[in-house]
Structure formats: C-alpha cells, structure tokens
Design a protein around this motif. Structure first.
Motif, PDB file in Angstrom:
ATOM      1  N   GLY A 107     -40.926  44.357  44.282  1.00  0.00           N
ATOM      2  CA  GLY A 107     -39.682  44.393  43.377  1.00  0.00           C
ATOM      3  C   GLY A 107     -38.404  44.551  44.345  1.00  0.00           C
ATOM      4  N   VAL A 108     -38.502  43.875  45.580  1.00  0.00           N
ATOM      5  CA  VAL A 108     -37.344  43.783  46.534  1.00  0.00           C
ATOM      6  C   VAL A 108     -36.322  43.231  45.991  1.00  0.00           C
ATOM      7  CG1 VAL A 108     -36.709  42.824  48.485  1.00  0.00           C
ATOM      8  CG2 VAL A 108     -38.912  44.274  48.448  1.00  0.00           C
TER       9      VAL A 108
ATOM     10  N   SER B  48     -44.368  33.617  44.904  1.00  0.00           N
ATOM     11  CA  SER B  48     -43.153  33.627  44.197  1.00  0.00           C
ATOM     12  C   SER B  48     -43.166  34.004  42.606  1.00  0.00           C
ATOM     13  CB  SER B  48     -42.526  32.159  44.063  1.00  0.00           C
ATOM     14  OG  SER B  48     -41.767  31.708  43.211  1.00  0.00           O
ATOM     15  N   THR B  49     -42.278  34.967  42.286  1.00  0.00           N
ATOM     16  CA  THR B  49     -42.342  35.599  41.067  1.00  0.00           C
ATOM     17  C   THR B  49     -42.272  34.524  39.988  1.00  0.00           C
ATOM     18  OG1 THR B  49     -41.713  37.473  41.983  1.00  0.00           O
ATOM     19  CG2 THR B  49     -41.287  37.525  39.581  1.00  0.00           C
TER      20      THR B  49
ATOM     21  N   SER C  60     -36.749  36.483  38.831  1.00  0.00           N
ATOM     22  CA  SER C  60     -37.041  37.038  40.188  1.00  0.00           C
ATOM     23  C   SER C  60     -37.875  38.460  39.661  1.00  0.00           C
ATOM     24  CB  SER C  60     -36.189  37.097  41.244  1.00  0.00           C
ATOM     25  OG  SER C  60     -35.112  37.914  40.526  1.00  0.00           O
TER      26      SER C  60
ATOM     27  N   PRO D  72     -41.626  44.225  52.884  1.00  0.00           N
ATOM     28  CA  PRO D  72     -40.818  42.838  52.989  1.00  0.00           C
ATOM     29  C   PRO D  72     -40.537  42.274  51.693  1.00  0.00           C
ATOM     30  CG  PRO D  72     -43.256  42.926  53.393  1.00  0.00           C
ATOM     31  CD  PRO D  72     -42.780  44.320  53.303  1.00  0.00           C
ATOM     32  N   PRO D  73     -39.408  41.552  51.487  1.00  0.00           N
ATOM     33  CA  PRO D  73     -39.408  40.856  50.096  1.00  0.00           C
ATOM     34  C   PRO D  73     -40.598  39.336  50.161  1.00  0.00           C
ATOM     35  CG  PRO D  73     -37.598  40.194  51.910  1.00  0.00           C
ATOM     36  CD  PRO D  73     -38.786  41.041  52.623  1.00  0.00           C
ATOM     37  N   GLY D  74     -40.897  39.491  48.807  1.00  0.00           N
ATOM     38  CA  GLY D  74     -41.854  38.293  48.276  1.00  0.00           C
ATOM     39  C   GLY D  74     -43.116  38.689  48.027  1.00  0.00           C
TER      40      GLY D  74
ATOM     41  N   GLY E 241     -44.222  41.413  46.423  1.00  0.00           N
ATOM     42  CA  GLY E 241     -44.421  42.102  45.064  1.00  0.00           C
ATOM     43  C   GLY E 241     -43.767  43.385  45.015  1.00  0.00           C
TER      44      GLY E 241
ATOM     45  N   VAL F 163     -30.881  37.043  45.777  1.00  0.00           N
ATOM     46  CA  VAL F 163     -30.267  36.913  44.744  1.00  0.00           C
ATOM     47  C   VAL F 163     -29.129  37.614  44.319  1.00  0.00           C
ATOM     48  CG1 VAL F 163     -32.498  36.701  43.412  1.00  0.00           C
ATOM     49  CG2 VAL F 163     -31.817  39.066  44.035  1.00  0.00           C
TER      50      VAL F 163
HETATM   51  N1  LIG Z   1     -33.530  32.193  42.539  1.00  0.00           N
HETATM   52  C1  LIG Z   1     -33.490  32.703  43.692  1.00  0.00           C
HETATM   53  N2  LIG Z   1     -32.213  32.435  44.483  1.00  0.00           N
HETATM   54  C2  LIG Z   1     -32.211  32.987  45.674  1.00  0.00           C
HETATM   55  N3  LIG Z   1     -33.162  33.851  46.148  1.00  0.00           N
HETATM   56  C3  LIG Z   1     -34.160  34.130  45.602  1.00  0.00           C
HETATM   57  C4  LIG Z   1     -34.356  33.794  44.304  1.00  0.00           C
HETATM   58  N4  LIG Z   1     -35.540  34.288  43.697  1.00  0.00           N
HETATM   59  C5  LIG Z   1     -36.006  35.119  44.636  1.00  0.00           C
HETATM   60  N5  LIG Z   1     -34.997  35.337  45.789  1.00  0.00           N
HETATM   61  C6  LIG Z   1     -35.187  36.074  47.056  1.00  0.00           C
HETATM   62  O1  LIG Z   1     -36.645  36.091  47.515  1.00  0.00           O
HETATM   63  C7  LIG Z   1     -36.876  37.077  47.880  1.00  0.00           C
HETATM   64  C8  LIG Z   1     -38.383  37.585  47.337  1.00  0.00           C
HETATM   65  O2  LIG Z   1     -38.154  37.667  45.765  1.00  0.00           O
HETATM   66  P1  LIG Z   1     -39.471  37.834  44.602  1.00  0.00           P
HETATM   67  O3  LIG Z   1     -38.776  38.096  43.129  1.00  0.00           O
HETATM   68  O4  LIG Z   1     -40.033  36.486  44.715  1.00  0.00           O
HETATM   69  O5  LIG Z   1     -40.210  39.089  45.137  1.00  0.00           O
HETATM   70  P2  LIG Z   1     -40.056  40.468  45.243  1.00  0.00           P
HETATM   71  O6  LIG Z   1     -38.877  41.057  44.469  1.00  0.00           O
HETATM   72  O7  LIG Z   1     -40.220  41.100  46.754  1.00  0.00           O
HETATM   73  O8  LIG Z   1     -41.375  40.885  44.447  1.00  0.00           O
HETATM   74  P3  LIG Z   1     -41.680  40.854  42.984  1.00  0.00           P
HETATM   75  O9  LIG Z   1     -42.687  39.923  42.684  1.00  0.00           O
HETATM   76  O10 LIG Z   1     -41.930  42.281  42.603  1.00  0.00           O
HETATM   77  O11 LIG Z   1     -40.356  40.554  42.315  1.00  0.00           O
HETATM   78  C9  LIG Z   1     -35.997  38.041  47.727  1.00  0.00           C
HETATM   79  O12 LIG Z   1     -35.490  38.344  48.870  1.00  0.00           O
HETATM   80  C10 LIG Z   1     -35.013  37.349  46.851  1.00  0.00           C
HETATM   81  O13 LIG Z   1     -33.615  37.859  46.886  1.00  0.00           O
END
Ligand SMILES: Nc1ncnc2c1ncn2[C@@H]1O[C@H](COP(=O)(O)OP(=O)(O)OP(=O)(O)O)[C@@H](O)[C@H]1O
Ligand SMILES: CC(C)(CO)[C@@H](O)C(=O)[O-]
Length: 281
Positions: free
Chosen positions: A92-93, A178-179, A131, A86-88, A90, A59
């Motif tokens: 808040g990455v 996926s959030t 996200s 790791p991202p994905g 939960g 993002v």
């Molecule tokens: N619309 C998007 N476009 C590009 N990358 C995305 C998008 N949404 C999420 N990502 C990427 O996917 C990864 C995971 O994001 P996601 O928000 O699903 O989970 P998280 O931030 O790890 O956890 P949380 O559930 O706390 O938000 C991150 O590296 C983020 O940059």
C-alpha cells in the motif's frame, strides 16, 4: 522556504473484494488489512513561486499539483520519500505516498484542512490511478482493519480489531506486481470477488490474527494470485507449524513464524502491527 513532514504506515491486505463505480468516493474494496510499524516518511518543502511546480514521483506528483491549483496556491514543491518497505510489493505504498504527501504539504503550508478530507483526496487519487482501493481508509486508522463497506473515508466503513503490537511478524519481498494490471482484468476481479465475499463475514465473526492468516491464505490459493514461489513459501511455513500468507497485491509474504525459513528466499524484515495511523510528525 518551509517544510512539513508526515509518516504513514504500510498496509498489508490479506483478502479483498473489488467494487468499482463511476464515483471514486463510492469505489473501493472490502476486506482485511494490517497496518505495519514500517511505513513511509514524507518530507515536503515549499517555496513561493510564479507558477506551480511539483518535484515528486509516482502517484503524488499530479495529486499535489491539482491540490494547489484548486486553491490558487503558487508554490514550488519538493517531495522526498523515505521507504521503510519498498513500493510495488503490495504494502500500500502508493496510498502512503498519496496520503503522506498531502498531510506533509498541508503541514508545510499551515493549512487548516482536516485529516479525513485529505484522506478522501488520497483515496480518489488511488482509485484514479488504479493503484489501490482500500489502503488509505485503513492507513488513517492504524491497527487491524476490516473494511466492511467500500469507499473513501467518510463513505466507506471499517471495524478495527485488536492485535498485540509486540507480536513480531516477518515479511519478505520477491518481485513486483502492478496493482492496476490486476484491477483492470475483469475476469480476475470476478474470481477475486467470488473468493473474498464469504470470507468477510467469517473475519467479522472471529476478528483476530490467526483468522486473518487462515482466511487470507485460502483467498491466495483460491484466486491463484500468488506466483509459484509465494505459494511454495506459504506451504513451507505451514509445514513448520506456523502461518503465512501473500501480501496483496505484491509477490511478498508475511509470516507469523520464525524468520529462518523466509531468509532462504531473500531479505527478511521484522515488522509489528502499528497501533497508530497516518500522522504529521
Ligand atoms: N498510474 C501511476 N502513475 C505513476 N506512478 C504510479 C502509478 N501507479 C503506481 N505508481 C507508482 O508505482 C509504485 C508502486 O505502486 P503500486 O500501487 O503498484 O504498489 P504498492 O502501492 O506498493 O502496493 P499495493 O499493491 O498495495 O498497491 C508507487 O511508487 C506508485 O507511486
Ligand atoms: C487493491 C489492493 C489489494 C491493492 O493493494 C488494496 O488497495 C486493497 O486492499 O483494496
């Protein structure tokens, strides 16, 4: 070439209420989160160029491009993330990526933009991508954070509660959620809000770690957000006489108990609550 660096804690939401509005500043979540000592390191390198190019992922890419465009700054930007969790899953990455990359870019360019303004941009980016809704407002502060009013920093309101940063907690990650897929499901959001709403005042009455775990576990069970394995682990930890809950929104568990039981299910990381929030390093 010059560089800037930032660190942002990860944020574990225990329970949350979704409030979506047209204005992303007024969109957000109420709920409770713990900022963790394991976070995301961001390094940004900038070099003057004829046109803007941003080499990053997730993002942050369009966020940084937009930031430079609006200010008429022409740079080639390289962003590098080092994830302690790791991202994905939960933690808040995506919020940490957004906030950290803006802080590091501001640092690399020696810009005089205050942290709250950057946090507002990071929050808007989260809302646009669906996200995250409440991670950034928590991550700028650190500690245990109750989000009593939804929205971006400067609009939303928080109350912090103290947690012993020496208390060891353990996290284990099972699979990604996926959030955005949850936040875009209207039926699911209705169930989430129904469960979360009464828990916020209960948390404010007794703002401590035990109550965080009890209310968050109830929320997890009522909303059925937890995959079977997550529910199984939480129950086993409870049977051992300790507390655990799901990390919203990921198939991950955070536990107060000994790490032994979690090890059965995968890699376990010891974490503490971080008293400090996002910072330039
Ligand atoms: N619309 C998007 N476009 C590009 N990358 C995305 C998008 N949404 C999420 N990502 C990427 O996917 C990864 C995971 O994001 P996601 O928000 O699903 O989970 P998280 O931030 O790890 O956890 P949380 O559930 O706390 O938000 C991150 O590296 C983020 O940059
Ligand atoms: C929506 C959410 C649970 C995703 O991690 C988080 O951003 C929050 O607590 O608002």
């Amino acid at each position: 070439m010059s560089e800037g660096k930032a660190w942002v804690p990860t944020n574990v939401t225990g329970f949350f209420e979704v409030i979506l509005r047209e204005d992303p500043i007024k969109t957000g979540s109420k709920g409770v989160g713990l900022n963790l000592s394991k976070g995301v390191y961001v390094k940004v390198e900038v070099e003057r160029a004829d046109k803007i190019s941003v080499n990053s992922n997730g993002v942050s890419k369009e966020l940084l491009r937009g930031f430079l465009e609006r200010r008429g700054l022409c740079y080639h930007v390289d962003v590098d993330f080092d994830y302690e969790l790791p991202p994905g899953f939960g933690f808040g990455v995506s919020g940490a990526e957004s906030l950290g990359s803006l802080l590091a870019l501001g640092d690399a360019l020696s810009l005089k933009v205050d942290k709250e303004k950057l946090a507002r941009l990071a929050h808007i980016n989260e809302v646009k991508n669906r996200s995250g809704l409440g991670d950034v407002i928590s991550q700028i502060e650190g500690g245990g954070i109750i989000r009593v009013k939804e929205g971006a920093p400067g609009f939303g309101l928080t109350e912090s509660f103290s947690i012993d940063s020496k208390k060891d907690l353990y996290v284990t990650t099972l699979s990604e959620i996926s959030t955005s897929s949850i936040l875009e499901d209207k039926m699911k959001v209705r169930e989430i809000n129904k469960s979360a709403e009464p828990k916020l005042s209960k948390m404010r009455e007794e703002p401590n770690l035990n109550n965080f775990f009890d209310l968050s576990k109830k929320f997890t069970m009522e909303t059925k957000l937890g995959p079977e394995k997550v529910v199984e682990i939480i129950k086993e930890v409870n049977e051992e006489g300790s507390k655990a809950t799901m990390v919203q929104l990921g198939a991950s568990v955070i536990s107060m108990g000994k790490p032994g039981l979690l090890k059965k299910y995968g890699d376990v990381k010891k974490v503490n609550v971080s008293e400090v929030g996002a910072k330039i390093i």
